[in-house]
Design a protein around this motif. Sequence first.
Motif, PDB file in Angstrom:
ATOM      1  N   CYS A 175       0.834  -1.201   0.000  1.00  0.00           N
ATOM      2  CA  CYS A 175       0.000   0.000   0.000  1.00  0.00           C
ATOM      3  C   CYS A 175       0.869   1.252   0.000  1.00  0.00           C
ATOM      4  CB  CYS A 175      -0.948   0.015   1.192  1.00  0.00           C
ATOM      5  SG  CYS A 175      -0.156   0.037   2.792  1.00  0.00           S
ATOM      6  N   GLU A 176       0.194   2.376  -0.159  1.00  0.00           N
ATOM      7  CA  GLU A 176       0.834   3.684  -0.136  1.00  0.00           C
ATOM      8  C   GLU A 176       0.323   4.464   1.061  1.00  0.00           C
ATOM      9  OE1 GLU A 176       1.399   6.224  -3.816  1.00  0.00           O
ATOM     10  OE2 GLU A 176      -0.136   7.387  -2.770  1.00  0.00           O
ATOM     11  N   LEU A 177       1.252   4.978   1.849  1.00  0.00           N
ATOM     12  CA  LEU A 177       0.906   5.760   3.031  1.00  0.00           C
ATOM     13  C   LEU A 177       1.322   7.202   2.812  1.00  0.00           C
ATOM     14  CD1 LEU A 177       2.177   3.385   5.874  1.00  0.00           C
ATOM     15  CD2 LEU A 177      -0.139   3.575   4.989  1.00  0.00           C
ATOM     16  N   SER A 178       0.388   8.112   2.976  1.00  0.00           N
ATOM     17  CA  SER A 178       0.690   9.546   2.942  1.00  0.00           C
ATOM     18  C   SER A 178       0.315  10.123   4.292  1.00  0.00           C
ATOM     19  CB  SER A 178      -0.092  10.244   1.831  1.00  0.00           C
ATOM     20  OG  SER A 178       0.206   9.687   0.569  1.00  0.00           O
ATOM     21  N   PHE A 179       1.169  10.968   4.854  1.00  0.00           N
ATOM     22  CA  PHE A 179       0.867  11.500   6.176  1.00  0.00           C
ATOM     23  C   PHE A 179       1.390  12.916   6.322  1.00  0.00           C
ATOM     24  CE2 PHE A 179       4.844   9.181   6.431  1.00  0.00           C
ATOM     25  CZ  PHE A 179       5.688  10.037   7.139  1.00  0.00           C
ATOM     26  N   LEU A 180       0.732  13.651   7.202  1.00  0.00           N
ATOM     27  CA  LEU A 180       1.118  15.019   7.528  1.00  0.00           C
ATOM     28  C   LEU A 180       1.703  15.000   8.936  1.00  0.00           C
ATOM     29  CD1 LEU A 180       1.015  17.991   6.570  1.00  0.00           C
ATOM     30  CD2 LEU A 180      -1.207  18.180   7.690  1.00  0.00           C
ATOM     31  N   PRO A 181       3.038  15.062   9.065  1.00  0.00           N
ATOM     32  CA  PRO A 181       3.655  14.890  10.384  1.00  0.00           C
ATOM     33  C   PRO A 181       3.612  16.172  11.216  1.00  0.00           C
ATOM     34  CG  PRO A 181       5.349  15.225   8.754  1.00  0.00           C
ATOM     35  CD  PRO A 181       4.040  15.215   8.001  1.00  0.00           C
ATOM     36  N   LEU A 182       3.730  15.974  12.512  1.00  0.00           N
ATOM     37  CA  LEU A 182       3.975  17.097  13.406  1.00  0.00           C
ATOM     38  C   LEU A 182       5.454  17.442  13.364  1.00  0.00           C
ATOM     39  CD1 LEU A 182       1.952  16.070  16.588  1.00  0.00           C
ATOM     40  CD2 LEU A 182       1.277  17.723  14.866  1.00  0.00           C
ATOM     41  N   LYS A 183       5.804  18.641  13.818  1.00  0.00           N
ATOM     42  CA  LYS A 183       7.207  19.008  13.897  1.00  0.00           C
ATOM     43  C   LYS A 183       7.884  18.201  15.006  1.00  0.00           C
ATOM     44  CE  LYS A 183       6.567  23.731  12.209  1.00  0.00           C
ATOM     45  NZ  LYS A 183       6.729  25.170  12.513  1.00  0.00           N
ATOM     46  N   ASN A 184       9.136  17.857  14.790  1.00  0.00           N
ATOM     47  CA  ASN A 184       9.923  17.091  15.778  1.00  0.00           C
ATOM     48  C   ASN A 184       9.231  15.793  16.135  1.00  0.00           C
ATOM     49  OD1 ASN A 184      11.761  19.276  15.950  1.00  0.00           O
ATOM     50  ND2 ASN A 184      10.439  20.278  17.452  1.00  0.00           N
ATOM     51  N   SER A 185       8.709  15.108  15.130  1.00  0.00           N
ATOM     52  CA  SER A 185       7.939  13.898  15.391  1.00  0.00           C
ATOM     53  C   SER A 185       8.721  12.623  15.125  1.00  0.00           C
ATOM     54  CB  SER A 185       6.672  13.889  14.526  1.00  0.00           C
ATOM     55  OG  SER A 185       7.012  13.846  13.153  1.00  0.00           O
ATOM     56  N   LEU A 186      10.036  12.735  14.891  1.00  0.00           N
ATOM     57  CA  LEU A 186      10.815  11.540  14.593  1.00  0.00           C
ATOM     58  C   LEU A 186      11.028  10.723  15.861  1.00  0.00           C
ATOM     59  CD1 LEU A 186      13.489  13.057  12.193  1.00  0.00           C
ATOM     60  CD2 LEU A 186      11.373  11.885  11.598  1.00  0.00           C
ATOM     61  N   GLN A 187      10.638   9.449  15.810  1.00  0.00           N
ATOM     62  CA  GLN A 187      10.768   8.561  16.956  1.00  0.00           C
ATOM     63  C   GLN A 187      11.278   7.214  16.458  1.00  0.00           C
ATOM     64  OE1 GLN A 187       6.852   8.411  18.577  1.00  0.00           O
ATOM     65  NE2 GLN A 187       6.643  10.623  18.633  1.00  0.00           N
ATOM     66  N   GLY A 188      11.709   6.374  17.397  1.00  0.00           N
ATOM     67  CA  GLY A 188      12.145   5.040  17.038  1.00  0.00           C
ATOM     68  C   GLY A 188      13.640   4.871  17.264  1.00  0.00           C
ATOM     69  N   SER A 189      14.222   3.854  16.633  1.00  0.00           N
ATOM     70  CA  SER A 189      15.654   3.588  16.804  1.00  0.00           C
ATOM     71  C   SER A 189      16.485   4.615  16.045  1.00  0.00           C
ATOM     72  CB  SER A 189      15.979   2.179  16.287  1.00  0.00           C
ATOM     73  OG  SER A 189      15.772   2.115  14.886  1.00  0.00           O
TER      74      SER A 189
END
Length: 564
Positions: free
Chosen positions: A382-396
């Motif tokens: 599938c294709e995912l499109s998203f509108l992120p918040l600022k400083n939203s990078l999380q994970g490893s």
Amino acid sequence: MLGAETPFPRPRREAWPELGGSPSPPGTGVEASAGAATSSSSSSWLAERRGAPPLHGDPPRGGEEEPLLRGIFQIGKRSCDVVLSARQLRWSPIQPESRGGDSTMNLPCKKEFVEMKDIFSVKLKRRRFVGQKKGGVLLGITVFVCVKKENKLKDSAINFNNLSEDHCHSWFSCLKDILNGFPNRPKSLKVFVNPNSHKGEATHVYYEQVAPLFKLADIKTDVIVTEYEGHALSLLKECELHTFDGVVCVGGDGSTSEIAHGLLLRAQMDAGRDTDYIISPVRAPLPLGIIPAGSTNILAHTLHGINHAVTATLHIIMGHIQPVDICTFSSPSKLLRFGFSAMFGFGARTLALAEKHRWMPSNQRRDFAVVKTLASLKPEECELSFLPLKNSLQGSQENVTKKKERLKKSDSKVQWHTIQGHFLNVSIMAIPCLCSMAPRGLAPNTRVNNGSMALIIVRNTSRSEFIKHLKRYASVKNQFNFPFVETYAVQEVKVQPRANIGHDAEENVYLHALSAEGNYPWNIDGDLMEGASEVHVRVHPQLINLYGVSVDELDDSKAMCSCL
């Protein structure tokens, strides 16, 4: 909470608190024969209090508040000097005098108190004969208190014994007047009970555990036992809601989601909005209370920190209201539903399989569906499109670096970012989704009202690695610390199965038929929704009020489980 560690005894079985309405106080003050030191302004205070704003918070540290009433009651086996203020009910044992009468004996004097904000009911206590329903000898008053231990709430009773009618009625009236001044405490509730929830336990839970507490708190209820799926939704569209202070659902996540959806649809109808396509919905008119009685109770667990019917009931009675974010799920042409969380891929296919085996016991059905779906594990293209918040990078760290590079290539003006690929599971959650299998939550980095959704993407990987990821939910380890897992804090998400991209109209008709057969199921709050076309998810901050507390106020969960 109670001001002392010693538990208070409940009323003796031969004496019942009077469950009728508040009687009018027969006198203007407490009689001297009752041993009370009354305030000369108690009657005028009652008149002023009815129009006064609600009081809350702790009393001033500089000194105790001016007493509203003061008198002598027997508590347990001791006579006590009892003082009532707007914020506290305090008492201490009366010290006996020495034989000379010139000084008191130096005995330890243990002062105790209860905060008025923790009291949810007061009743006149009477002794009655077997079978007698009214009247009886007045013994005193009983105060019912909400006591908290970690995340669990329970009710406790304190008996204040005094045989004077005037004395007890004056105190009863004053206490009731203070309780009536607290905000958000409901007086009338619309209750929906799903009799099919979790082996039919919802009806028993309501009438055995919930209804007695509502009656004790003088809350009027209009109870509807639903007869089919969608019954509550159809009733909410038509019934008169202005006479109620709140709506209560007794059931699981599916029932709760249906009623939340109905409340919000009703709000749009009352506001004259088009319910086919909603971009900026209006808020729900009434708060929603959730009594956990289903196979899954993630919404209740998230709000209360525990699956406990009495705790949920007391949150409603005490008027603990929490604004909560909710999402709209829409196709390109219409609104599909409101919901708090959704899963596409593994989580949805597991639910679809479990729904086909409703005849199995709930625990067996869940385990069977998980194992069966793992055995035939396959990714969704599938294709995912998203509108992120600022400083939203999380994970490893590895994932953060990859995502930074990917986002740099996106159009910064539009702010939308697109990912294509094969995904085992896609989770979109506006709340943390706490449960016994995930004590930290399915989306531990989000909150119930921070105005964002957690987008959790699990890319294609081996079955063994995916199982390791699932096992992490039950532990304190980071379940997202895998190279195939990415997380984002987002405002909007569009999910489009890859099979839909680039096909003509005839092929899309064919794909729609496949969707009806369950090829692209969605798990929305434990409820199955099927669709093959693009689904657009938007978060709407604090669109609905729920009875409960914020996850930040809950104690750290120590729950353990033995899931995968």
